[in-house]
Design an enzyme around this catalytic site. Structure first.
Site, short mmCIF file in Angstrom:
data_model
loop_
_atom_site.label_atom_id
_atom_site.label_comp_id
_atom_site.label_asym_id
_atom_site.label_seq_id
_atom_site.Cartn_x
_atom_site.Cartn_y
_atom_site.Cartn_z
N PHE A 1 0.87 -1.05 -0.20
CA PHE A 1 0.06 -0.11 0.06
C PHE A 1 0.89 1.32 0.01
O PHE A 1 0.55 2.27 -0.79
CB PHE A 1 -0.80 -0.03 1.26
CG PHE A 1 -1.74 1.08 1.31
CD1 PHE A 1 -3.25 1.03 0.67
CD2 PHE A 1 -1.49 2.31 2.05
CE1 PHE A 1 -3.70 2.30 0.93
CE2 PHE A 1 -2.19 3.39 2.16
CZ PHE A 1 -3.39 3.35 1.65
N ARG B 1 -2.02 -14.87 4.83
CA ARG B 1 -2.75 -13.66 5.37
C ARG B 1 -4.28 -14.33 4.67
O ARG B 1 -4.44 -14.42 3.31
CB ARG B 1 -2.43 -12.50 4.63
CG ARG B 1 -3.48 -11.33 4.49
CD ARG B 1 -2.78 -10.22 4.35
NE ARG B 1 -3.44 -9.14 3.98
CZ ARG B 1 -3.33 -7.95 3.49
NH1 ARG B 1 -1.94 -7.51 3.80
NH2 ARG B 1 -4.20 -6.90 3.07
N ASP C 1 5.60 -7.48 1.91
CA ASP C 1 4.19 -7.67 1.80
C ASP C 1 4.19 -8.24 0.27
O ASP C 1 4.19 -7.41 -0.79
CB ASP C 1 3.40 -6.50 1.69
CG ASP C 1 1.90 -6.46 1.32
OD1 ASP C 1 1.49 -7.57 1.24
OD2 ASP C 1 1.64 -5.24 1.27
N ASP D 1 -3.06 0.61 -5.01
CA ASP D 1 -2.25 -0.48 -4.49
C ASP D 1 -3.27 -1.82 -4.98
O ASP D 1 -4.08 -2.57 -4.34
CB ASP D 1 -2.51 -0.68 -2.75
CG ASP D 1 -2.04 -1.93 -2.06
OD1 ASP D 1 -1.14 -2.65 -2.62
OD2 ASP D 1 -2.51 -2.34 -1.17
C1 SPV Z 1 -0.23 -3.08 3.26
O1 SPV Z 1 0.04 -2.29 3.95
O2 SPV Z 1 0.02 -3.01 2.12
C2 SPV Z 1 -1.08 -4.08 3.46
C3 SPV Z 1 -2.11 -3.65 4.80
O3 SPV Z 1 -1.25 -5.03 3.11
S1 SPV Z 1 -3.50 -3.16 4.14
O4 SPV Z 1 -3.33 -2.13 3.34
O5 SPV Z 1 -4.52 -2.69 5.49
O6 SPV Z 1 -4.24 -4.21 3.33
MG MG Z 2 -0.67 -4.78 0.98
#
Ligand code: SPV
Ligand code: MG
Length: 290
Positions: free
Chosen positions: A44, A155, A81, A54
């Site tokens: 993100f 996840r 991630d 994202d």
């Molecule tokens: C990210 O930080 O990219 C995540 C968490 O995967 S979220 O954005 O809440 O999905």
């Molecule tokens: Mg993410």
């Protein structure tokens, strides 16, 4: 101890580990300076730093390069991630060794379809792959690692997709059975109730991971008291802090017609030079420049 082993040990330790998001090595250095146990290589944040959604818009290579740069800058473990693993189990098989070679200590892979949509967007496309398919991806990730201490965190987006507790718990159990070292349970409800219910019902053997972005009222001491959570990730606070600070200063400079008023409130140039690693370069100059 190698940081992969440190990360694995701390994940299983009863004391809660905390990771701060970062989108570049400077943010990672600031997070380490603040005392965070680990760096969250957030998709993100990196997407935001390129001003794109994202949603697998950035190439895997851009993400991998940033993880390598962060891991080279900080001593604390970097958790990458990897979204959905960039495709199917075969793509995962090729991606994981590259992340491991980049100095990353763990990957988090989510059970959504590729291309993913971001979890916290309202009305996002939140489709999940079949349980068996995702088990294959977890097994591929585990089989591809070279260091047994490198962690594969699965996840589930079952709650994000609105599929309910039973589905989330069944998926988490299936992912543990496939070899996941921890389960990240994500929720975007404004209260922690949904996540707390999941934690209470979780009877698996691996630790849980929480990302309390949507329910910020849940504090570390309360998470620690649950006993089953090994890691809390602050998912996007580096980019949000940066955006807030830049907006404020940029607006003030336009308003004032110069930098005279903002200057005293900003970190000094000397501070930034320090963050660039100037002390290390001075040492190199002293030793090797003749
Ligand atoms: C990210 O930080 O990219 C995540 C968490 O995967 S979220 O954005 O809440 O999905
Ligand atoms: Mg993410």
């Amino acid at each position: 101890m190698h940081r992969n082993a440190r990360f694995r040990r701390k994940l299983q330790d009863p004391a809660l580990m905390h990771a701060m998001s970062a989108h570049n090595p400077l943010a990672a250095r600031l997070a380490m300076e603040a005392g965070f146990d680990a760096i969250w290589g957030s998709g993100f944040e990196l997407s935001a730093s390129y001003a794109v959604p994202d949603a697998n818009i950035l190439s895997a290579g851009v993400h991998l390069d940033m993880m390598r740069a962060m891991a080279a800058t900080v001593d604390v473990p970097v958790i990458a991630d990897i979204d959905t693993g960039f495709g199917n189990a075969i793509n995962v098989s090729y991606a994981v060794p590259q992340y491991e070679a980049a100095g990353v200590s763990a990957v988090v892979m989510e059970d959504k379809t590729f291309p993913k949509d971001t979890s916290l967007r309202t009305d996002g496309r939140q489709e999940l792959v079949r349980v068996e398919e995702f088990q294959g991806k977890i097994e591929a990730a585990c089989a591809a690692r070279r260091d047994p201490d490198f962690c594969v965190i699965a996840r589930t987006e079952a709650l994000i997709a609105g599929l309910g507790q039973a589905e989330a718990l069944a998926r988490a159990a299936a992912y543990e059975a496939a070899g996941a070292d921890a389960i990240l349970i994500h929720s975007r409800q404004a209260t922690p109730d949904e996540v707390l219910a999941f934690v209470a019902a979780w009877s698996g053997g691996v630790p849980l991971v929480l990302v309390p972005t949507a329910y910020p009222q849940l504090r570390e001491r309360d998470i620690q008291a649950l006993g089953k959570v090994g890691l809390v990730i602050y998912g996007n606070h580096a980019i949000r802090a940066a955006v807030g600070a830049m907006r404020k200063v940029f607006a003030r400079i336009r308003e004032d017609g110069g930098i005279h008023a903002v200057d005293a409130g900003l970190p000094t140039v000397r501070d930034i030079i320090g963050l660039q690693g100037d002390a290390d370069m001075r040492e190199l100059e002293r030793r090797f420049l003749r």
